[in-house]
Write a protein that holds these residues in place. Structure first.
Motif, PDB file in Angstrom:
ATOM      1  N   ASP A  57     -17.092  13.267 -25.389  1.00  0.00           N
ATOM      2  CA  ASP A  57     -17.454  14.230 -24.353  1.00  0.00           C
ATOM      3  C   ASP A  57     -18.321  13.515 -23.313  1.00  0.00           C
ATOM      4  O   ASP A  57     -19.541  13.682 -23.268  1.00  0.00           O
ATOM      5  CB  ASP A  57     -18.195  15.412 -24.966  1.00  0.00           C
ATOM      6  CG  ASP A  57     -18.470  16.513 -23.968  1.00  0.00           C
ATOM      7  OD1 ASP A  57     -17.835  16.522 -22.889  1.00  0.00           O
ATOM      8  OD2 ASP A  57     -19.334  17.360 -24.258  1.00  0.00           O
ATOM      9  N   ILE A  58     -17.679  12.677 -22.491  1.00  0.00           N
ATOM     10  CA  ILE A  58     -18.360  11.867 -21.477  1.00  0.00           C
ATOM     11  C   ILE A  58     -17.540  11.864 -20.192  1.00  0.00           C
ATOM     12  O   ILE A  58     -16.360  12.213 -20.204  1.00  0.00           O
ATOM     13  CB  ILE A  58     -18.586  10.421 -21.967  1.00  0.00           C
ATOM     14  CG1 ILE A  58     -17.252   9.769 -22.343  1.00  0.00           C
ATOM     15  CG2 ILE A  58     -19.576  10.386 -23.122  1.00  0.00           C
ATOM     16  CD1 ILE A  58     -17.341   8.296 -22.685  1.00  0.00           C
ATOM     17  N   ASP A  59     -18.172  11.443 -19.101  1.00  0.00           N
ATOM     18  CA  ASP A  59     -17.486  11.359 -17.815  1.00  0.00           C
ATOM     19  C   ASP A  59     -16.848   9.998 -17.586  1.00  0.00           C
ATOM     20  O   ASP A  59     -15.864   9.885 -16.864  1.00  0.00           O
ATOM     21  CB  ASP A  59     -18.452  11.655 -16.666  1.00  0.00           C
ATOM     22  CG  ASP A  59     -18.934  13.102 -16.677  1.00  0.00           C
ATOM     23  OD1 ASP A  59     -18.126  13.992 -17.032  1.00  0.00           O
ATOM     24  OD2 ASP A  59     -20.105  13.336 -16.353  1.00  0.00           O
ATOM     25  N   HIS A  60     -17.426   8.946 -18.143  1.00  0.00           N
ATOM     26  CA  HIS A  60     -16.959   7.579 -17.912  1.00  0.00           C
ATOM     27  C   HIS A  60     -17.240   6.760 -19.177  1.00  0.00           C
ATOM     28  O   HIS A  60     -18.241   7.000 -19.851  1.00  0.00           O
ATOM     29  CB  HIS A  60     -17.706   6.983 -16.710  1.00  0.00           C
ATOM     30  CG  HIS A  60     -17.101   5.716 -16.216  1.00  0.00           C
ATOM     31  ND1 HIS A  60     -17.376   4.502 -16.794  1.00  0.00           N
ATOM     32  CD2 HIS A  60     -16.239   5.470 -15.210  1.00  0.00           C
ATOM     33  CE1 HIS A  60     -16.714   3.556 -16.162  1.00  0.00           C
ATOM     34  NE2 HIS A  60     -16.005   4.125 -15.183  1.00  0.00           N
ATOM     35  N   PRO A  61     -16.391   5.801 -19.511  1.00  0.00           N
ATOM     36  CA  PRO A  61     -16.625   4.986 -20.710  1.00  0.00           C
ATOM     37  C   PRO A  61     -17.998   4.316 -20.760  1.00  0.00           C
ATOM     38  O   PRO A  61     -18.564   4.124 -21.842  1.00  0.00           O
ATOM     39  CB  PRO A  61     -15.509   3.944 -20.665  1.00  0.00           C
ATOM     40  CG  PRO A  61     -14.405   4.629 -19.939  1.00  0.00           C
ATOM     41  CD  PRO A  61     -15.089   5.482 -18.892  1.00  0.00           C
ATOM     42  N   ARG A  62     -18.584   3.982 -19.602  1.00  0.00           N
ATOM     43  CA  ARG A  62     -19.906   3.347 -19.607  1.00  0.00           C
ATOM     44  C   ARG A  62     -20.977   4.270 -20.195  1.00  0.00           C
ATOM     45  O   ARG A  62     -22.023   3.814 -20.639  1.00  0.00           O
ATOM     46  CB  ARG A  62     -20.287   2.895 -18.205  1.00  0.00           C
ATOM     47  CG  ARG A  62     -20.570   4.021 -17.264  1.00  0.00           C
ATOM     48  CD  ARG A  62     -21.040   3.538 -15.888  1.00  0.00           C
ATOM     49  NE  ARG A  62     -20.911   4.642 -14.959  1.00  0.00           N
ATOM     50  CZ  ARG A  62     -19.980   4.734 -14.021  1.00  0.00           C
ATOM     51  NH1 ARG A  62     -19.114   3.766 -13.852  1.00  0.00           N
ATOM     52  NH2 ARG A  62     -19.922   5.783 -13.234  1.00  0.00           N
ATOM     53  N   ASP A  63     -20.707   5.601 -20.203  1.00  0.00           N
ATOM     54  CA  ASP A  63     -21.668   6.550 -20.765  1.00  0.00           C
ATOM     55  C   ASP A  63     -21.920   6.304 -22.254  1.00  0.00           C
ATOM     56  O   ASP A  63     -22.976   6.655 -22.764  1.00  0.00           O
ATOM     57  CB  ASP A  63     -21.194   7.990 -20.554  1.00  0.00           C
ATOM     58  CG  ASP A  63     -21.173   8.396 -19.091  1.00  0.00           C
ATOM     59  OD1 ASP A  63     -21.768   7.673 -18.252  1.00  0.00           O
ATOM     60  OD2 ASP A  63     -20.540   9.419 -18.783  1.00  0.00           O
ATOM     61  N   LEU A  64     -20.964   5.716 -22.943  1.00  0.00           N
ATOM     62  CA  LEU A  64     -21.145   5.427 -24.369  1.00  0.00           C
ATOM     63  C   LEU A  64     -22.298   4.458 -24.599  1.00  0.00           C
ATOM     64  O   LEU A  64     -22.989   4.532 -25.616  1.00  0.00           O
ATOM     65  CB  LEU A  64     -19.861   4.840 -24.967  1.00  0.00           C
ATOM     66  CG  LEU A  64     -18.683   5.788 -25.050  1.00  0.00           C
ATOM     67  CD1 LEU A  64     -17.434   5.023 -25.473  1.00  0.00           C
ATOM     68  CD2 LEU A  64     -18.978   6.925 -26.009  1.00  0.00           C
ATOM     69  N   SER A  65     -22.516   3.550 -23.671  1.00  0.00           N
ATOM     70  CA  SER A  65     -23.616   2.587 -23.785  1.00  0.00           C
ATOM     71  C   SER A  65     -24.917   3.121 -23.217  1.00  0.00           C
ATOM     72  O   SER A  65     -25.973   2.559 -23.467  1.00  0.00           O
ATOM     73  CB  SER A  65     -23.257   1.293 -23.048  1.00  0.00           C
ATOM     74  OG  SER A  65     -22.128   0.700 -23.607  1.00  0.00           O
ATOM     75  N   TYR A  66     -24.850   4.174 -22.441  1.00  0.00           N
ATOM     76  CA  TYR A  66     -26.023   4.709 -21.763  1.00  0.00           C
ATOM     77  C   TYR A  66     -26.779   5.728 -22.621  1.00  0.00           C
ATOM     78  O   TYR A  66     -27.982   5.642 -22.794  1.00  0.00           O
ATOM     79  CB  TYR A  66     -25.616   5.336 -20.434  1.00  0.00           C
ATOM     80  CG  TYR A  66     -26.775   5.903 -19.649  1.00  0.00           C
ATOM     81  CD1 TYR A  66     -27.657   5.048 -18.996  1.00  0.00           C
ATOM     82  CD2 TYR A  66     -26.995   7.268 -19.569  1.00  0.00           C
ATOM     83  CE1 TYR A  66     -28.741   5.553 -18.293  1.00  0.00           C
ATOM     84  CE2 TYR A  66     -28.067   7.775 -18.868  1.00  0.00           C
ATOM     85  CZ  TYR A  66     -28.935   6.918 -18.228  1.00  0.00           C
ATOM     86  OH  TYR A  66     -30.002   7.421 -17.536  1.00  0.00           O
ATOM     87  N   TYR A  67     -26.068   6.695 -23.155  1.00  0.00           N
ATOM     88  CA  TYR A  67     -26.708   7.770 -23.914  1.00  0.00           C
ATOM     89  C   TYR A  67     -26.925   7.357 -25.365  1.00  0.00           C
ATOM     90  O   TYR A  67     -26.046   6.812 -26.004  1.00  0.00           O
ATOM     91  CB  TYR A  67     -25.851   9.039 -23.885  1.00  0.00           C
ATOM     92  CG  TYR A  67     -25.724   9.631 -22.510  1.00  0.00           C
ATOM     93  CD1 TYR A  67     -26.800  10.288 -21.925  1.00  0.00           C
ATOM     94  CD2 TYR A  67     -24.547   9.516 -21.791  1.00  0.00           C
ATOM     95  CE1 TYR A  67     -26.703  10.824 -20.650  1.00  0.00           C
ATOM     96  CE2 TYR A  67     -24.442  10.054 -20.516  1.00  0.00           C
ATOM     97  CZ  TYR A  67     -25.523  10.700 -19.955  1.00  0.00           C
ATOM     98  OH  TYR A  67     -25.419  11.220 -18.701  1.00  0.00           O
ATOM     99  N   THR A  68     -28.120   7.624 -25.873  1.00  0.00           N
ATOM    100  CA  THR A  68     -28.408   7.376 -27.287  1.00  0.00           C
ATOM    101  C   THR A  68     -29.034   8.625 -27.886  1.00  0.00           C
ATOM    102  O   THR A  68     -29.688   9.402 -27.208  1.00  0.00           O
ATOM    103  CB  THR A  68     -29.371   6.184 -27.489  1.00  0.00           C
ATOM    104  OG1 THR A  68     -30.594   6.457 -26.804  1.00  0.00           O
ATOM    105  CG2 THR A  68     -28.780   4.896 -26.973  1.00  0.00           C
ATOM    106  N   GLY A  69     -28.801   8.832 -29.168  1.00  0.00           N
ATOM    107  CA  GLY A  69     -29.423   9.936 -29.874  1.00  0.00           C
ATOM    108  C   GLY A  69     -28.701  11.263 -29.781  1.00  0.00           C
ATOM    109  O   GLY A  69     -29.088  12.210 -30.444  1.00  0.00           O
ATOM    110  N   GLY A  70     -27.664  11.355 -28.984  1.00  0.00           N
ATOM    111  CA  GLY A  70     -26.933  12.613 -28.862  1.00  0.00           C
ATOM    112  C   GLY A  70     -25.618  12.558 -29.612  1.00  0.00           C
ATOM    113  O   GLY A  70     -25.197  11.516 -30.098  1.00  0.00           O
TER     114      GLY A  70
END
Length: 87
Positions: A57-70
């Motif tokens: 549930d992200i807008d862009h693949p780079r979000d996987l490296s950005y968000y932590t803990g969710g």
């Protein structure tokens, strides 16, 4: 590693080791499958490979490296079997 979060590991790869988000994602997919000797069946979306993948549930693949803990993983397909995490 004692980490329980793939996205935290991806974030650490970027922050601590200077990988780009794309390199981090490749390291958790294609390169991880190759390291385990599973590249013929897993690691990328190709015809003939086992359908094991995560839906995020992200807008862009780079979000996987950005968000932590969710909890960003909405669903999984493991060997073609669907597992929903939205409920």
């Amino acid at each position: 590693s004692p980490l329980l979060s793939l996205t935290t590991a991806m974030n650490m790869a970027c922050v601590l080791f200077g990988l780009t988000p794309e390199e981090s994602l490749r390291g958790t997919t294609v390169n991880a499958a190759r390291a385990l000797g599973w590249e013929k069946d897993l690691g990328s979306l190709d015809i003939g490979k086992t359908a094991s993948l995560a839906l995020w549930d992200i807008d862009h693949p780079r979000d996987l490296s950005y968000y932590t803990g969710g909890r960003l993983c909405a669903a999984l397909y493991v060997a073609g079997n669907y597992h929903d995490f939205t409920n």
